[in-house]
Structures are given as structure tokens and as C-alpha cells.
Design a protein around this motif. Structure first.
Motif, mmCIF file in Angstrom:
data_model
loop_
_atom_site.group_PDB
_atom_site.id
_atom_site.type_symbol
_atom_site.label_atom_id
_atom_site.label_comp_id
_atom_site.label_asym_id
_atom_site.label_seq_id
_atom_site.Cartn_x
_atom_site.Cartn_y
_atom_site.Cartn_z
ATOM 1 N N GLN A 291 0.812 -1.131 -0.001
ATOM 2 C CA GLN A 291 -0.008 0.076 -0.041
ATOM 3 C C GLN A 291 0.823 1.149 -0.047
ATOM 4 O O GLN A 291 0.378 2.227 -0.706
ATOM 5 C CB GLN A 291 -0.833 -0.084 1.338
ATOM 6 C CG GLN A 291 -2.325 -0.239 0.641
ATOM 7 C CD GLN A 291 -3.363 -0.514 1.756
ATOM 8 O OE1 GLN A 291 -2.961 -0.449 3.065
ATOM 9 N NE2 GLN A 291 -4.671 -0.764 1.583
ATOM 10 N N SER B 224 -13.503 9.179 -7.778
ATOM 11 C CA SER B 224 -12.476 9.714 -6.583
ATOM 12 C C SER B 224 -11.305 9.973 -7.222
ATOM 13 O O SER B 224 -10.497 10.477 -6.316
ATOM 14 C CB SER B 224 -12.360 8.772 -5.815
ATOM 15 O OG SER B 224 -12.021 7.358 -6.026
ATOM 16 N N SER C 58 -0.111 17.268 -4.926
ATOM 17 C CA SER C 58 0.653 17.158 -3.641
ATOM 18 C C SER C 58 2.009 17.509 -3.775
ATOM 19 O O SER C 58 2.959 17.520 -2.651
ATOM 20 C CB SER C 58 0.339 15.688 -3.105
ATOM 21 O OG SER C 58 1.226 14.753 -3.738
ATOM 22 N N GLN D 111 -4.530 3.268 4.653
ATOM 23 C CA GLN D 111 -3.722 4.072 3.740
ATOM 24 C C GLN D 111 -3.774 5.618 4.145
ATOM 25 O O GLN D 111 -2.779 6.267 4.062
ATOM 26 C CB GLN D 111 -4.523 4.272 2.215
ATOM 27 C CG GLN D 111 -4.361 2.915 1.713
ATOM 28 C CD GLN D 111 -4.768 3.072 0.191
ATOM 29 O OE1 GLN D 111 -4.347 4.047 -0.562
ATOM 30 N NE2 GLN D 111 -5.556 2.139 -0.124
ATOM 31 N N LYS E 29 -0.109 19.508 3.541
ATOM 32 C CA LYS E 29 0.713 18.469 3.033
ATOM 33 C C LYS E 29 -0.143 17.210 3.479
ATOM 34 O O LYS E 29 -0.169 16.491 2.654
ATOM 35 C CB LYS E 29 1.893 18.296 3.342
ATOM 36 C CG LYS E 29 2.677 19.709 3.087
ATOM 37 C CD LYS E 29 4.246 19.499 3.395
ATOM 38 C CE LYS E 29 4.879 20.938 3.038
ATOM 39 N NZ LYS E 29 6.626 20.745 3.383
ATOM 40 N N ARG F 144 -3.595 16.882 1.476
ATOM 41 C CA ARG F 144 -3.270 16.573 0.080
ATOM 42 C C ARG F 144 -2.691 15.356 -0.274
ATOM 43 O O ARG F 144 -2.925 14.490 -1.372
ATOM 44 C CB ARG F 144 -2.197 17.788 -0.660
ATOM 45 C CG ARG F 144 -3.306 18.890 -1.134
ATOM 46 C CD ARG F 144 -2.402 19.994 -1.605
ATOM 47 N NE ARG F 144 -1.473 20.764 -0.854
ATOM 48 C CZ ARG F 144 -0.258 21.258 -0.905
ATOM 49 N NH1 ARG F 144 0.162 21.069 -2.477
ATOM 50 N NH2 ARG F 144 0.488 21.562 -0.199
ATOM 51 N N GLN F 145 -1.868 14.579 0.487
ATOM 52 C CA GLN F 145 -1.469 13.399 0.291
ATOM 53 C C GLN F 145 -2.460 12.380 0.488
ATOM 54 O O GLN F 145 -2.404 11.227 0.048
ATOM 55 C CB GLN F 145 -0.046 13.244 1.161
ATOM 56 C CG GLN F 145 1.046 13.755 0.530
ATOM 57 C CD GLN F 145 2.379 13.641 1.400
ATOM 58 O OE1 GLN F 145 2.347 13.432 2.495
ATOM 59 N NE2 GLN F 145 3.357 13.695 0.600
ATOM 60 N N LYS G 5 -4.674 12.428 -2.283
ATOM 61 C CA LYS G 5 -3.968 11.660 -3.535
ATOM 62 C C LYS G 5 -4.294 10.104 -3.714
ATOM 63 O O LYS G 5 -4.291 9.516 -4.870
ATOM 64 C CB LYS G 5 -2.612 11.916 -3.443
ATOM 65 C CG LYS G 5 -1.637 11.326 -4.551
ATOM 66 C CD LYS G 5 -0.122 11.676 -4.282
ATOM 67 C CE LYS G 5 0.662 11.321 -5.257
ATOM 68 N NZ LYS G 5 1.983 11.705 -5.180
ATOM 69 N N ILE H 59 -6.103 6.785 -4.534
ATOM 70 C CA ILE H 59 -6.978 6.805 -5.364
ATOM 71 C C ILE H 59 -8.462 6.632 -5.147
ATOM 72 O O ILE H 59 -9.435 7.453 -5.856
ATOM 73 C CB ILE H 59 -6.550 5.393 -6.505
ATOM 74 C CG1 ILE H 59 -5.268 5.316 -6.888
ATOM 75 C CG2 ILE H 59 -7.701 5.097 -7.397
ATOM 76 C CD1 ILE H 59 -5.171 6.392 -8.133
ATOM 77 N N ASP H 60 -8.791 5.976 -4.202
ATOM 78 C CA ASP H 60 -10.169 5.841 -3.658
ATOM 79 C C ASP H 60 -10.766 7.122 -2.628
ATOM 80 O O ASP H 60 -11.783 6.713 -1.869
ATOM 81 C CB ASP H 60 -10.680 4.471 -3.165
ATOM 82 C CG ASP H 60 -10.359 3.545 -4.413
ATOM 83 O OD1 ASP H 60 -10.701 3.644 -5.304
ATOM 84 O OD2 ASP H 60 -9.443 2.616 -3.974
ATOM 85 N N VAL H 61 -9.958 7.986 -2.631
ATOM 86 C CA VAL H 61 -10.230 9.015 -1.472
ATOM 87 C C VAL H 61 -11.050 10.067 -2.351
ATOM 88 O O VAL H 61 -10.437 10.506 -3.590
ATOM 89 C CB VAL H 61 -9.006 9.495 -0.717
ATOM 90 C CG1 VAL H 61 -9.610 10.916 -0.108
ATOM 91 C CG2 VAL H 61 -8.629 8.763 0.329
ATOM 92 N N LEU H 62 -12.138 10.543 -2.089
ATOM 93 C CA LEU H 62 -13.203 11.430 -2.781
ATOM 94 C C LEU H 62 -12.487 12.769 -2.468
ATOM 95 O O LEU H 62 -12.293 13.806 -3.390
ATOM 96 C CB LEU H 62 -14.563 11.481 -2.617
ATOM 97 C CG LEU H 62 -15.198 9.944 -3.117
ATOM 98 C CD1 LEU H 62 -16.188 9.671 -2.428
ATOM 99 C CD2 LEU H 62 -15.677 10.099 -4.542
#
Lengths: 565, 185
Positions: free
Chosen positions: A125, A184, A308, B24, B65, B68-69, B72, B74-77
Motif C-alpha cells: 500500500q 474519486s 501534492s 492508507q 501537506k 493533499r497526500q 491523492k 485513488i479511492d479518496v473522494l
């Protein structure tokens, strides 16, 4: 109703559906059903059997970097896939699109410490763009399509598919998927035309602009847009290690590599410019030197696809988010034509200084042992500066980066962010499959070579035409250089007791020559390049050669050591 | 709230309902060595979307920071950070106290009344008090009862929060994303 097929067969069809033509892999227990299905697809899916799974990942990286396509590997569970971890992490750092398919124990055994079970999604991950476990055959088409979409879109990166055995042997109805939207996930932020306008105003107002070219330009296919931009605003540019072939080496505005072992001129001028324009790069510490003093005099614009990255290391005055192919073109449209003759000319004295103090001695020596730089120069000249450069990590990498010349895009394959020794041989194998029509020249040292030397087997089997140039100094050279410079010459475990590399090469039927004398170098390089297929050229180079100039760690970026005795 | 020049930030994260996302998200904090003060995960008003309410002490630069990370992934809206004045906050405390002490000491029931807490269970051995509110309110009741020597157990939930903004950003964002995608087809 369609005939049901196995999940393994669905995987093969999904890979073909994604346009995969080469796979690097190694079979084993939990992935056997998929290898069985592969047996029927081997005409379309050319599977390259590596000799260690780490090499599968690096080969897929090499393939991806030169071709622009997604590199793909297939390995078994447990140790098979943990061996690929270095390659996955490397691909994450260097934004290389990769899909790693790994076997996994059956879903019923998950969590039971079954034979060759590892919590792969948990392990990967932090070093993947996406990691997913396929537990049902009916999810295969969806997961594979999503994996390829995520790996290649936006800022590329590695994706791991953890393929449970029951999902490989179970059956499903197969319907090809084509995923190009995830609600998303915003791969490319929309260009903000206001930001582009502000950028254009800042560029128009600048008298001493400096452009930093990163790999983003290559990934975005914006090489031409970059040149148009540079030429219109008449701005000098420096390239990051991974961005070296994004701009032709001989372009008059190319001021060379940035950072620790970069060109003196580009680093000095970083501290003198009034506007820093970073394109598709991430202000790595190897580029910036001491952060607190880095280009503090300059206004800064950052063109990047990844939000980012903005202000992560260096605070900028303006961010222009989006695909640089689009944003560079848009800003080029808006800026006025400029001439910065005086500013560009001011680079010359520093170029001359470096030429005299470093390059002449390294590239054109007339006496003493062979220097690493002169070998690189000899090879790049022989290839007409058209070859793909692959490097391992260390002095060989920095020397190759400094003295190899590029005229074509996507021509450098090197482990930048991770600095993975052992990357070279497998990545070069991958590159020969990604760009079969081009020459692939690999520079490595005697240390890195032995980390993945087993891949001589893959080279032999595939007759992969890798031209291997071994810069042998019988040291772990880069660490030895640091020991000399910062640890009082205490050579703690850097001298190498090496085998007879010629004997190893001949055992694998790889033609080989060793050069000890300067006078034999040119002919040997000619002979290597004229030989069809793989070749090992071993050059006995100066044992205690140093890579210079050098911005020592923690120093201001323009504070470069030019000589070290 | 401030601690060593650091502000307590509340990060609201919306994600798809997929396994492994919590890992994550928390890994982003771990990498930057920022402690999570409280964490709550629940369903949201949008079907299939999970909402995380995370608090941490940090400076603005770091929390920016981190956010934003997280976004980033993928599955975070969406991920956003807030200070206390931008959100409505609620926490819940549960306190188990000794019934005999409560009956002996009239101060105990007085504190429960003053703090506007509820007694939800009474039996001869123990009673259970619930108290909703801000951290300070719940802690204040707990400390008062503790000083009376009647507390048997105490637990306080993570913070949950709702934004004060008049615009429902996530709903708009999702419909905008879908529309743009449809238009591109």
C-alpha cells in the motif's frame, strides 16, 4: 449465455485487451493456474522468464520507461512477490507505470499463515498507486482494467494485483472492461487559465529566467512544447537526472544537469536567476542542495500534474496544475517573444571553468589510468548520441548522466529516487523489448553488476542486445568517494574482491572484451557496437576516480567542489 | 485549541467503501510522525461513501501537506482540514459510577445535573452516565465525578464534525465529475 471461463483465462484476455505484448515473470505455486492459461496465449503475450523476481520488476520498468507503455510482470505469492518490492518502490519514486500481478493463496486460506502467504496489499500500500486483492473470478476484468488505467493515467505509478488462487481457477462470464473514469480520482487537474496568465505575466516580467526540466516533460510527451516554450522566451534550462533526454543535449539553451553532480553553470545560475520555472519535477534534495538557501532570490513557478507536489519541498509563488503538454503550450501562446542574450552569455564562464577544471581531465586525459568519463564519451560518440542509456547506481550512473549525450526522447533509464543498485541489467533487458529498434547501452560498476548478475541468463536465453559497459574499479566507488571526502578515507567495506567477469560472461555465451589500455578503448567500443546481440565490455578504470563537480550534502547548490585530491 | 504552538485541526475525509483505506490514510500521518488525537469512521449522507473525522495537533503547513497526500489516494473522494470555528463538533462520554457512593454523596447527582448529563442505567451496584458535548465539557464532568471517588469506568468517543458551510461541496463535486465525464464521451 457466454461460455464461462476461468479467472486465469480472464486475466490473459484482459491483458490482451489492454494491449500488453510483453510480460516479465517467474512462475510458482500460487500463480500456476495463470501460467497454465498463459501457455495458450504465449504467441500474443510474450513472456520473458527472468532469473529472479526483482529483475521482472526492473525489466518491466525499463520496458515502460523507453516505450511509454505500462510495464507488466507476473510472479507468485510470498517470496515471489516480495522480491519485486524494490522494483515497485522504485517505480513509485520515479513515476513509472507498472502492473504487478502476483499469485495469492486461496481466499479461504487468507489470514491463516498458509504456505507462501504474505499480506501483499498491506505490504505494498505505501509504495503503490493502488493495490487490490482479486478474490472472485468475476472481478478480474474490472480489476485489470482499473489497474492499467490507474498505472498509466495522470502521474504514472505502480499498481499491484493480488490474485487469489480460487479466483484464478474459479469460472466466470468474461466481458471486456474499459475503465476510463473513477469518480474519486482526478488524474489530470484541469488547467486554470488564470494561473497560466499569471505565469505568462511573471515570465514576461523576468529578465533572468531559468527553466528546470523534469521527467514530467517526457511522461507528458511535451518535448516539443518545451522547446517551443524555451525558444520563445529564450530561457536557459537545466535538466534533472530523469529529465535528461527531454531536451536534446546539444540544444543551445540546454545548460546541463542540475543538482549534486550537475553542471556548475546551471547550479550557480539557480542562485542568480530572478524566475525559476520548474516543469514536471519535484525538487528532490539531490537537486536543491540546502533547502533554506535554495534560489531564495527568485520567484518560482511550478508546472506539475500532481497537486501534492506543490510546496512539498520548495515553496513556490505560483502553481500551474495540469498536463504540461497542455499548460506549456498555453503559456507559450501567451508570453511575448524575448531575448535574454546577456543572461545566457553569463553561463559561459562557468561552463569554461567546469570544462577546464573537470571535464578536460575526465573526458580527454592523455596519461594515467582510464577515466570513467572518457569511456562514457567514447560510447556516446560511437552511437552518434542516439542510443538509449541505461545505468546502474553510483559513480557509473553519475558519469553516464554527465557525459552521455541525448538526441532522442525517452532515452535515459536510471533509478533516480530510489537509487537501486542492481537496477541496471534487468532494466536494460526490459529496454531492449520496449525499443527493439534502438541500441541499448548499459553502464554499471562491479558492485551493482553482482547484485543482479544472474540476469545474464535472461540475456543469454533472449539474446537481448544489451551492450554492457562495466566500469570496473574494484570498489563500491560512490561510497568509497564519500568515505574519502567525509569519513577520513576510512574505506569501510568498499574494496571489492571480484570474480573474473569475462569467465562469467563466457559461461553465458556473452561475447566479452576487457580494456586496460587507453589506446585500445576506441576500437573495443567500435567492436562492441558492431556486434549483434549482447556484449560485455569490461574497462579497468582508475581505482580511486571521483565524480566531480559535487555539491556536498547540506551545502548551498552553487557551492560546488571542483577538485578533490 | 492550541498546544505548543500547534493547532488542533479536524480533517474530514470522504472515501469509497473499499477495504484497506483506513490503513492508507493513517499511514500518511505515521510517515510524517504526526499523532492522531481521535479518529471516527462512519457512513455519510451519500450512499456508499464513508466519512472519516480525524483530529491532530499540527501546524498549517504540515496539515495542508497531509491533507493533499490523503486526497491523492485513488479511492479518496475529498479531504479537507478545518479549525474548530469552521465546524460543529460533538463527542460522547460514558461514565460508569458506583450507585452506593452516588446515594451517599448528594454532590454526585448535583454534578450530573449541572453538566446536563443523562443517567441511562441504574442498578444497586452501578449507574451509567452519558454526556454529549465538547471535550472540555465531558472532561469537566469526569473530573468532578472522579473527585467524588465514584468512577468505575470512563470512556470518551472520537470527535465527529459537520461543516458550517452553506454549500455541500462533496455532493456538488461528485455531480460535476460525473457531468464532465459524460460530456467527454
Amino acid at each position: 449465455m457466454k461460455d464461462p471461463i476461468t479467472g486465469a483465462e480472464a486475466l490473459m484476455r484482459s491483458l490482451e485487451n489492454e494491449g500488453v505484448d510483453v510480460l516479465f515473470g517467474y512462475p510458482g505455486g500460487a500463480i500456476m493456474p495463470s501460467f497454465d492459461a498463459l501457455y495458450d496465449h504465449k504467441k500474443k503475450l510474450n513472456h520473458i522468464l527472468v532469473r529472479h523476481e526483482q529483475a521482472a520488476a526492473h525489466a518491466a520498468q525499463g520496458y515502460a520507461r523507453v516505450s511509454g507503455k505500462v510495464g507488466c510482470c507476473i510472479v507468485t505469492s510470498g517470496p515471489g512477490v516480495t522480491n519485486t518490492i524494490t522494483g515497485i518502490a522504485d517505480a513509485m519514486m520515479d513515476s513509472t507505470p507498472l502492473v504487478v500481478i502476483a499469485g495469492q493463496v486461496g481466499a479461504a486460506f487468507l489470514g491463516s499463515d498458509a504456505f507462501q502467504e504474505v499480506d501483499l496489499v498491506g505490504v505494498t500500500q505505501p509504495i503503490t498507486k493502488w493495490a487490490y486483492q482479486i478474490r472472485r473470478p468475476e472481478d478480474v476484468a474490472w480489476a485489470v482494467s482499473r489497474a492499467f488505467y490507474i498505472a498509466k493515467s495522470g502521474r504514472p505509478g505502480p499498481v499491484v494485483l493480488d490474485f487469489a488462487k480460487n479466483a484464478q481457477v474459479g469460472t466466470c462470464e468474461y466481458e471486456p472492461q474499459h475503465i476510463d473514469f473513477i469518480r474519486s480520482y482526478v488524474p489530470v487537474p484541469e488547467m486554470d487559465t488564470d494561473a497560466v496568465q499569471v505565469a505568462a505575466d511573471m515570465i514576461n516580467a523576468s529578465r533572468r529566467p531559468l527553466v528546470l526540466v523534469g521527467q514530467g516533460v517526457e511522461l507528458g510527451g511535451a518535448q516539443k512544447e518545451l522547446v517551443d516554450f524555451l525558444e520563445k522566451i529564450d530561457a536557459p534550462a537545466g535538466c534533472t537526472l530523469l529529465g535528461l533526454s527531454a531536451l536534446a543535449s546539444d540544444h543551445p539553451l540546454n545548460m546541463g544537469m542540475l543538482g549534486m553532480h550537475g553542471s556548475l553553470a546551471s547550479n550557480v545560475k539557480t542562485q542568480e536567476c530572478d524566475l525559476l520555472i520548474a516543469v514536471g519535477m519535484r525538487f528532490d534534495d539531490r537537486i536543491t542542495g540546502k533547502l533554506s538557501t535554495y534560489a531564495t532570490q527568485a520567484k518560482k513557478i511550478h508546472f506539475d500534474i500532481d497537486p501534492s507536489e506543490i510546496n512539498k519541498n520548495v515553496k513556490v509563488d505560483l502553481a500551474v496544475l495540469g498536463d504540461c503538454k497542455e499548460t506549456l503550450a498555453a503559456v507559450t501562446e501567451m508570453v511575448s517573444k524575448k531575448s535574454h542574450r546577456e543572461w545566457i552569455d553569463s553561463f559561459a564562464p562557468f561552463k569554461e571553468k567546469e570544462q577546464k577544471m573537470v571535464i578536460d581531465k575526465e573526458v580527454y586525459p592523455t596519461e594515467g589510468p582510464i577515466k570513467m568519463g572518457e569511456v562514457v564519451n567514447c560510447v556516446t560518440e560511437e552511437t552518434g548520441n542516439k542510443a538509449i542509456l541505461v545505468t546502474d547506481v553510483g559513480q557509473n550512473q553519475m558519469m553516464a548522466a554527465r557525459y552521455f549525450k541525448f538526441t532522442q526522447k525517452r532515452s535515459i533509464v536510471t533509478s533516480g529516487g530510489m537509487g537501486t543498485m542492481g537496477f541496471g541489467i534487468p532494466a536494460a533487458i526490459g529496454a531492449t523489448f520496449g525499443a527493439p529498434e534502438r541500441d541499448v547501452c548499459l553502464f554499471l560498476g562491479d558492485g551493482g553488476m553482482q547484485m543482479t548478475i544472474q540476469e545474464f541468463g535472461t540475456i543469454m536465453e533472449q539474446q537481448a542486445p544489451v551492450k554492457i559497459i562495466l566500469l570496473n574499479n574494484n570498489y563500491l566507488g560512490n561510497v568509497r568517494q564519500w568515505q574519502a571526502m567525509f569519513f577520513n578515507r576510512r574505506y569501510s567495506f568498499t574494496p571489492m574482491t571480484n570474480p573474473d567477469f569475462e569467465k562469467i560472461a563466457s559461461a553465458y555465451n556473452i561475447p566479452c572484451q576487457t580494456v586496460v589500455d587507453r589506446k585500445d578503448l576506441k576500437d573495443a567500443v567500435k567492436k562492441m557496437m558492431a556486434t549483434k546481440g549482447p556484449y560485455l565490455l569490461q574497462v579497468a578504470v582508475e581505482e580511486e576516480g571521483n565524480v566531480l563537480p559535487m555539491c556536498e550534502p547540506g551545502h548551498d547548490v552553487d557551492d560546488m567542489t571542483m577538485e578533490f585530491k | 485549541m492550541e498546544q505548543n504552538n500547534r493547532t488542533l485541526y479536524t480533517i474530514l475525509v470522504f472515501s469509497e467503501n473499499l477495504a484497506g483505506l483506513l490503513n492508507q490514510i493513517t499511514a500518511v500521518f505515521t510517515r510524517r510522525q504526526v499523532n492522531i488525537e481521535s479518529l471516527n469512521v462512519s457512513a455519510s449522507s451519500i450512499k456508499g461513501v464513508h466519512k472519516y473525522t480525524i483530529t491532530c495537533y499540527s501546524d498549517k503547513e504540515t496539515v495542508d501537506k497531509i491533507t493533499r497526500q490523503i486526497e491523492k489516494k485513488i479511492d479518496v473522494l475529498q479531504a479537507n482540514y478545518f479549525t474548530d470555528d469552521e465546524i460543529f463538533i460533538e463527542e460522547c462520554g460514558l461514565i460508569k459510577i458506583s450507585t452506593p457512593v452516588m446515594l451517599e454523596n448528594p454532590q454526585v447527582s448535583r454534578y450530573i445535573r449541572i453538566h446536563d448529563a443523562n443517567i441511562v442505567e441504574v442498578n444497586p451496584t452501578y449507574s451509567i452516565i452519558t454526556k454529549n458535548g465538547l471535550t472540555e465539557d465531558i472532561e469537566s464532568l469526569y473530573h468532578a465525578l472522579r473527585d467524588c471517588g465514584c468512577v468505575l469506568q470512563y470512556v470518551r468517543s472520537g470527535r465527529i464534525a459537520i461543516t458550517k458551510s452553506c454549500i455541500e461541496h462533496l455532493t456538488e463535486y461528485l455531480s460535476e465529475r460525473e457531468q464532465k465525464y459524460m460530456a467527454s464521451k
